[in-house]
Design a protein around this motif. Structure first.
Motif, short mmCIF file in Angstrom:
data_model
loop_
_atom_site.label_atom_id
_atom_site.label_comp_id
_atom_site.label_asym_id
_atom_site.label_seq_id
_atom_site.Cartn_x
_atom_site.Cartn_y
_atom_site.Cartn_z
N UNK A 29 4.05 8.95 -5.30
CA UNK A 29 3.20 7.78 -5.49
C UNK A 29 4.05 6.61 -5.97
N UNK A 30 3.80 5.45 -5.41
CA UNK A 30 4.59 4.28 -5.79
C UNK A 30 4.03 3.62 -7.04
N UNK A 31 2.87 4.05 -7.49
CA UNK A 31 2.25 3.48 -8.68
C UNK A 31 1.99 4.55 -9.72
N UNK A 32 2.12 4.18 -10.97
CA UNK A 32 1.65 5.02 -12.06
C UNK A 32 1.22 4.11 -13.18
N UNK A 33 0.63 4.66 -14.20
CA UNK A 33 0.06 3.85 -15.28
C UNK A 33 1.13 3.10 -16.07
N UNK A 55 -6.22 -8.90 -8.60
CA UNK A 55 -5.48 -9.34 -7.42
C UNK A 55 -4.06 -9.76 -7.79
N UNK A 56 -3.94 -10.49 -8.91
CA UNK A 56 -2.62 -10.92 -9.37
C UNK A 56 -1.76 -9.75 -9.80
N UNK A 57 -2.39 -8.75 -10.41
CA UNK A 57 -1.64 -7.55 -10.83
C UNK A 57 -1.13 -6.79 -9.62
N UNK A 58 -1.99 -6.65 -8.60
CA UNK A 58 -1.56 -5.97 -7.37
C UNK A 58 -0.38 -6.72 -6.73
N UNK A 59 -0.45 -8.03 -6.72
CA UNK A 59 0.64 -8.83 -6.16
C UNK A 59 1.92 -8.64 -6.95
N UNK A 60 1.80 -8.62 -8.28
CA UNK A 60 2.97 -8.41 -9.13
C UNK A 60 3.63 -7.05 -8.84
N UNK A 61 2.81 -6.06 -8.56
CA UNK A 61 3.29 -4.72 -8.29
C UNK A 61 3.69 -4.53 -6.82
N UNK A 62 3.40 -5.55 -6.00
CA UNK A 62 3.72 -5.51 -4.58
C UNK A 62 3.01 -4.35 -3.88
N UNK A 63 1.73 -4.21 -4.20
CA UNK A 63 0.90 -3.20 -3.55
C UNK A 63 -0.42 -3.85 -3.14
N UNK A 64 -1.14 -3.16 -2.30
CA UNK A 64 -2.48 -3.63 -1.93
C UNK A 64 -3.43 -3.37 -3.09
N UNK A 65 -4.44 -4.22 -3.29
CA UNK A 65 -5.42 -3.97 -4.36
C UNK A 65 -6.03 -2.59 -4.30
N UNK A 66 -6.21 -2.05 -3.10
CA UNK A 66 -6.81 -0.72 -2.97
C UNK A 66 -5.93 0.34 -3.63
N UNK A 67 -4.62 0.17 -3.58
CA UNK A 67 -3.71 1.12 -4.23
C UNK A 67 -3.86 1.05 -5.74
#
Length: 228
Positions: A29-33, A55-67
């Motif tokens: 997984x490319x994301x974790x807490x 939305x801004x957090x997803x952008x910062x993490x370079x992932x889609x909001x759904x992820x």
């Protein structure tokens, strides 16, 4: 026979197949807490809590909001992650190993220093329920157990913790206050006593620390007297 079976097809090299698999879905997984928390704190540090959006957090993490929504369901969940992360940095190591007064001093100084770096979160975290915040609940359990062992009446333990926290959060703001916060400006002549006291207090190199130590020792002394 071998040639006829493979006619028109090409068996890809093992390395090519591996490359293709990686281009599709990653093995891990490319994301974790932890990553989410770190990114959220970075945004809050730059824009304040109101500047944090999913939305801004997803952008910062370079992932889609759904992820992102696979790990947190709302901004409140992100805030709880941030709270728990910051609380995990507060030093409670002396509770149960040293007199409660000494442990409380280390705890309070550490607590203040952690939140002095994140004052924009204080108004939100100070009133955030601790539901599903394991590090925060563990801190409260540790302090409560030590206070109970020291003889604090059970009905006053939580009030005592809140008294510490109210003082700590206010003092965290004082650390970042501007140097000219008490300048009187054009009304300087109407406040001679305050001006004299202010001038005398400027001999302290770190006035926020002086004020914190003064208030903390008064609070500890008052609680100690209540146990007698």
């Amino acid at each position: 026979m071998h040639a006829s079976r493979t006619c028109g097809t090409r068996t890809p090299p093992a390395s090519e197949g591996l490359s293709r698999r990686r281009a599709g879905r990653p093995f891990a997984a490319i994301l974790d807490k932890t990553r989410i928390t770190s990114a959220a704190l970075e945004i809050i540090g730059r824009k304040g809590y109101d500047g944090l959006t999913m939305a801004g957090l997803a952008k910062q993490l370079e992932v889609a909001p759904s992820a992102l929504y696979n790990h947190v369901t709302a901004k409140r969940d992100v805030l709880q992650l941030a709270e728990d992360h910051l609380i995990s940095m507060v030093d409670v190591s002396l509770f149960g190993r040293a007199p409660w007064e000494e442990a409380a001093r280390i705890w309070a100084w550490s607590y203040r220093d952690v939140f002095a770096q994140h004052t924009s979160l204080i108004p939100v975290i100070a009133v955030l329920p601790v539901t599903n915040a394991p590090q925060t609940l563990e801190m409260y359990e540790t302090v409560t157990r030590a206070f109970a062992a020291a003889g604090f009446p059970q009905n006053l333990i939580v009030s005592s913790i809140v008294a510490f926290e109210s003082f700590i959060f206010g003092s965290a703001y004082d650390v970042t206050a501007p140097d000219d916060i008490f300048e009187a400006g054009s009304t300087v002549d109407s406040t001679p006593h305050f001006r004299a006291a202010l001038k005398a207090g400027r001999v302290n190199e770190r006035p926020a620390d002086t004020a914190f130590e003064l208030g903390l020792e008064a609070l500890i002394a008052a609680l100690a007297r209540s146990l007698c």
